[in-house]
Design a protein around this motif. Structure first.
Motif, short mmCIF file in Angstrom:
data_model
loop_
_atom_site.label_atom_id
_atom_site.label_comp_id
_atom_site.label_asym_id
_atom_site.label_seq_id
_atom_site.Cartn_x
_atom_site.Cartn_y
_atom_site.Cartn_z
N VAL A 1 0.84 -1.20 0.00
CA VAL A 1 0.00 0.00 0.00
C VAL A 1 0.87 1.25 0.00
O VAL A 1 0.65 2.19 -0.76
N LEU A 2 1.88 1.26 0.86
CA LEU A 2 2.73 2.44 0.97
C LEU A 2 3.52 2.66 -0.32
O LEU A 2 3.72 3.80 -0.76
N TYR A 3 3.96 1.58 -0.95
CA TYR A 3 4.61 1.70 -2.26
C TYR A 3 3.61 2.26 -3.28
O TYR A 3 3.90 3.20 -4.01
N ALA A 4 2.43 1.68 -3.30
CA ALA A 4 1.46 2.01 -4.35
C ALA A 4 1.04 3.47 -4.30
O ALA A 4 0.77 4.08 -5.34
N PHE A 5 0.98 4.02 -3.11
CA PHE A 5 0.49 5.40 -2.99
C PHE A 5 1.61 6.38 -2.66
O PHE A 5 1.39 7.40 -2.01
N ASP A 6 2.81 6.03 -3.10
CA ASP A 6 3.95 6.97 -3.02
C ASP A 6 4.30 7.42 -1.62
O ASP A 6 4.76 8.54 -1.42
N ALA A 7 4.08 6.56 -0.64
CA ALA A 7 4.45 6.93 0.71
C ALA A 7 5.81 6.34 1.07
O ALA A 7 6.36 6.62 2.12
N LEU A 8 6.34 5.52 0.17
CA LEU A 8 7.58 4.81 0.42
C LEU A 8 8.29 4.70 -0.93
O LEU A 8 7.66 4.34 -1.92
N PRO A 9 9.59 5.00 -0.97
CA PRO A 9 10.30 4.92 -2.25
C PRO A 9 10.41 3.46 -2.70
O PRO A 9 10.72 2.59 -1.89
N LEU A 10 10.19 3.23 -3.98
CA LEU A 10 10.25 1.86 -4.51
C LEU A 10 11.63 1.27 -4.27
O LEU A 10 12.63 2.00 -4.26
N PRO A 11 11.71 -0.03 -4.03
CA PRO A 11 13.00 -0.68 -3.77
C PRO A 11 13.83 -0.69 -5.05
O PRO A 11 13.30 -0.62 -6.15
N GLU A 12 15.14 -0.79 -4.87
CA GLU A 12 16.03 -0.84 -6.02
C GLU A 12 16.74 -2.19 -6.04
O GLU A 12 16.89 -2.82 -5.02
N GLY A 13 17.14 -2.57 -7.22
CA GLY A 13 17.91 -3.82 -7.34
C GLY A 13 17.06 -5.04 -7.09
O GLY A 13 15.84 -5.04 -7.30
N GLU A 14 17.74 -6.08 -6.58
CA GLU A 14 17.08 -7.36 -6.35
C GLU A 14 16.06 -7.29 -5.22
O GLU A 14 16.28 -6.62 -4.21
N LEU A 15 14.96 -8.00 -5.37
CA LEU A 15 13.99 -8.10 -4.28
C LEU A 15 14.31 -9.32 -3.41
O LEU A 15 14.63 -10.38 -3.94
N ASP A 16 14.21 -9.14 -2.12
CA ASP A 16 14.34 -10.29 -1.22
C ASP A 16 13.18 -11.25 -1.47
O ASP A 16 12.05 -10.82 -1.73
N THR A 17 13.45 -12.54 -1.36
CA THR A 17 12.38 -13.51 -1.56
C THR A 17 12.37 -14.52 -0.43
O THR A 17 12.79 -15.66 -0.60
N PRO A 18 11.86 -14.08 0.72
CA PRO A 18 11.86 -14.95 1.89
C PRO A 18 10.97 -16.19 1.74
O PRO A 18 11.16 -17.17 2.44
N ALA A 19 10.01 -16.16 0.86
CA ALA A 19 9.13 -17.31 0.68
C ALA A 19 9.05 -17.68 -0.79
O ALA A 19 9.40 -16.89 -1.67
N GLU A 20 8.56 -18.85 -1.02
CA GLU A 20 8.50 -19.33 -2.40
C GLU A 20 7.62 -18.44 -3.27
O GLU A 20 7.92 -18.17 -4.43
N ARG A 21 6.54 -17.95 -2.67
CA ARG A 21 5.60 -17.15 -3.46
C ARG A 21 5.88 -15.65 -3.41
O ARG A 21 5.07 -14.84 -3.88
N SER A 22 6.98 -15.25 -2.80
CA SER A 22 7.33 -13.83 -2.79
C SER A 22 7.45 -13.31 -4.22
O SER A 22 7.85 -14.04 -5.13
N LEU A 23 7.12 -12.05 -4.40
CA LEU A 23 7.31 -11.42 -5.71
C LEU A 23 8.82 -11.36 -5.97
O LEU A 23 9.60 -11.06 -5.07
N ARG A 24 9.20 -11.60 -7.26
CA ARG A 24 10.63 -11.73 -7.55
C ARG A 24 11.21 -10.57 -8.34
O ARG A 24 12.40 -10.29 -8.26
N THR A 25 10.37 -9.88 -9.07
CA THR A 25 10.92 -8.80 -9.90
C THR A 25 10.16 -7.50 -9.67
O THR A 25 9.01 -7.51 -9.21
N LEU A 26 10.82 -6.41 -10.03
CA LEU A 26 10.18 -5.12 -9.90
C LEU A 26 8.95 -5.03 -10.79
O LEU A 26 7.95 -4.39 -10.44
N ALA A 27 9.00 -5.68 -11.93
CA ALA A 27 7.86 -5.65 -12.85
C ALA A 27 6.65 -6.32 -12.21
O ALA A 27 5.53 -5.79 -12.26
#
Lengths: 253, 253
Positions: free
Chosen positions: B143-169
DNA sequence: AATGCGGTTCCATATTATGGAACTCTCGGG
DNA sequence: CCCGAGAGTTCCATAATATGGAACCGCATT
C-alpha cells in the motif's frame, strides 16, 4: 486573575492544566488535593471533560490528556511546537540583549533554525531560518556537539573564515570549554565580524535537544559574551523546565 | 449527553473542540454561530479559556489552539499519537474480522508498526510492533509503495518465501492492482500460510501516511480478501477523515 | 463480617452563569 | 469629516446552574 462568572470553567481548565503539565497519569484523589476542590465538584468536572474528549482515563482509572490533545499532536510537528513554546523566551532574550535570537535543533548531522526573533539594531543578522552552515562554525552547532545532540564531524573541517577552527582537536578543546561554561561562543569563525553565543535546551528526558543562541556583530557580542552566556543559560534552563514534566507546584507565563 | 450541572464547562469544551478540530484560526463570530451561544456568553467563555492557555488569539484576533496543546504536541511523537487515535478504528476492524489488525507507517525505506490489536483466534499473528520485513512482502508495504508513501525498492527483491514477488515488474503490476482496488493483498509471500490485506490512510494534506492492515492464516484471510479489503478501505477512510481538518458539522466518537 | 479507601450520586442552597441591551472601537464609504 | 455597520466587550437583574456536605456504592484488606 479575575473571576467574573467563569468559576466552573476556570476550575475545569485548572484540572486540564494539571493533567497535561504533569504528563503522566494522575489519580482522581491527587487531582482533588492538587486543585483543592470538593470531591463532588471534581468528579463532576472531570466527567464533563472526559465526555468532551479533553481528558481520558487510562486502564487504572487515572486521568491523562484526551483525544483532542492526541489529535492536535498527530497533526502538528513537535519541533515547530517547541519553537512556538520558545517564542516568549526568545522575545525575553531579544528584549534584554537587543540582538537577534534563535532556537536551533539538530537534524541529521546538521543544524536547523526553528524560531527566530529579530534584532532592534539596524546592523543585525538576517533571516537564518533554514540556512545551513557548518555546525562547528556556529555557537549553536558547538552546543549541540558538546552535549551529544549531534554526531561529531568526521574528516576535514570546513573553514569558511580565517578564524574558523581547523582541526578536530581544536574543536574538542572548544567543546570542553563549552561544557565547563555551560554555553558556547564563536567569534569571527563563520564570517569576519560575526559572533554568537548559545546555550543548551534540554527535553523531557533531560538530554539536550536544542540550542538557544544570540548572534550579532563581534563588536557588540564578543565583548559581552560572558554576560550574554549567563543570560542564555538561565533562559534556556527555564525553557527546559517547561518541556520537562512538572513534578509539583505552578507558575504562570 | 447528560447535562448535570456542567453547562458552562460543556459549552467551553465545545468551543475548544471547534477550534482544535478545525485546526485553522476561527473568528469570534464564527464561533458564536457554530456553537449557537449568546455573544456575551461566548466572549466570557473564550476569555476564560485564553486565560487558561487552552486557546490563543492569533495576530488577526482569531482563535487557535493554545500553549497547552503546543506543550503536549512538543512532548509527544505524532506517530504514536496517530496510533492512539487509530485504536478505536483498529478495534472495530478486529471486532468485525476477528483477526489481528495493524497500523503501519513508512520510516526511511522501511515500514514500522505503530499500533496493533490482537486476534481472538488462537492461531493469530504475533506481536509485530517494531519487527522489520521487506515491504514488498507485506500488504501494508505494498500500500505504501502504491500510494507513493515509500520509495520503490532498487535492485534485487528479497524472496523470503516461495511465493514472494521476484521482480520489480511483478511488484509494479501488483501495485497497479492495489491502486485500482484501493487495497493491497499478500498471500503466502512472507511466510507460507500467512496472508494479509491493507488499505491506505491519508493525512492532513491528503497524501498517504499510513496503512491499515489485517493479517492472519491464508485459510481465513485469502478467501475473504475482497470483503476484508472493502471493510479496511471504509475504516481507513474514516480514520483519514479524522486526521483531515474538519470543514463543518460534528460527529461524536 | 467489619473497616477503609476511591469514587459517584443526591439534594437544598445561594452563588454563579446567563443573555439582552447598551457600549466601544475600528474600518470603509460618501 | 461624519455616519453607519460590523465585531467584540461590559453591564446588570434574573434565575438557572454549580456547589459541597453527606449519604452511598463497590471493592479490597484484615
Amino acid at each position: 486573575m479575575s473571576a467574573n462568572g467563569t468559576q466552573a470553567v476556570d476550575r475545569a481548565a485548572a484540572l486540564i492544566a494539571l493533567v497535561v503539565q504533569a504528563d503522566e497519569p494522575i489519580s482522581f484523589t491527587t487531582l482533588v488535593d492538587e486543585a483543592g476542590l470538593a470531591k463532588s465538584t471534581t468528579s463532576r468536572l472531570l466527567a464533563a471533560l472526559e465526555r468532551a474528549h479533553l481528558l481520558e482515563r487510562d486502564a487504572g482509572g487515572a486521568y491523562v490528556a484526551g483525544p483532542l490533545f492526541a489529535l492536535y499532536a498527530a497533526r502538528h510537528d513537535p519541533w515547530r511546537e517547541i519553537g512556538r513554546l520558545a517564542r516568549p523566551t526568545l522575545q525575553r532574550v531579544a528584549d534584554d540583549t537587543g540582538e537577534t535570537v534563535h532556537l536551533a535543533i539538530p537534524r541529521g548531522d546538521t543544524v536547523v533554525q526553528v524560531a527566530q526573533v529579530d534584532t532592534r539594531y539596524v546592523l543585525g543578522t538576517r533571516d537564518w531560518m533554514g540556512v545551513e552552515v557548518p555546525p562547528h562554525t556556529s555557537a549553536q552547532g558547538k552546543v549541540l556537539y558538546a552535549f551529544d545532540a549531534l554526531p561529531l564531524p568526521e574528516g576535514e573541517l570546513d573553514t569558511p573564515a580565517e578564524r574558523s577552527l581547523r582541526t578536530l582537536a581544536e574543536l574538542e578543546r572548544d567543546l570542553a570549554k563549552a561544557r565547563r561554561n555551560g554555553y558556547a561562543v564563536t567569534r569571527d569563525e563563520l564570517e569576519p565580524g560575526l559572533s554568537a553565543v548559545a546555550a543548551p535546551v534540554r527535553g523531557r528526558d533531560g538530554n539536550v535537544i536544542a540550542a538557544l543562541g544570540v548572534s550579532g556583530p563581534s563588536a557588540r557580542i564578543a565583548t559581552e559574551s560572558d554576560q550574554i552566556g549567563r543570560l542564555l543559560v538561565e533562559q534556556a534552563d527555564s525553557l527546559s523546565a517547561l518541556l520537562r514534566r512538572r513534578t509539583l507546584k505552578e507558575g504562570a507565563a
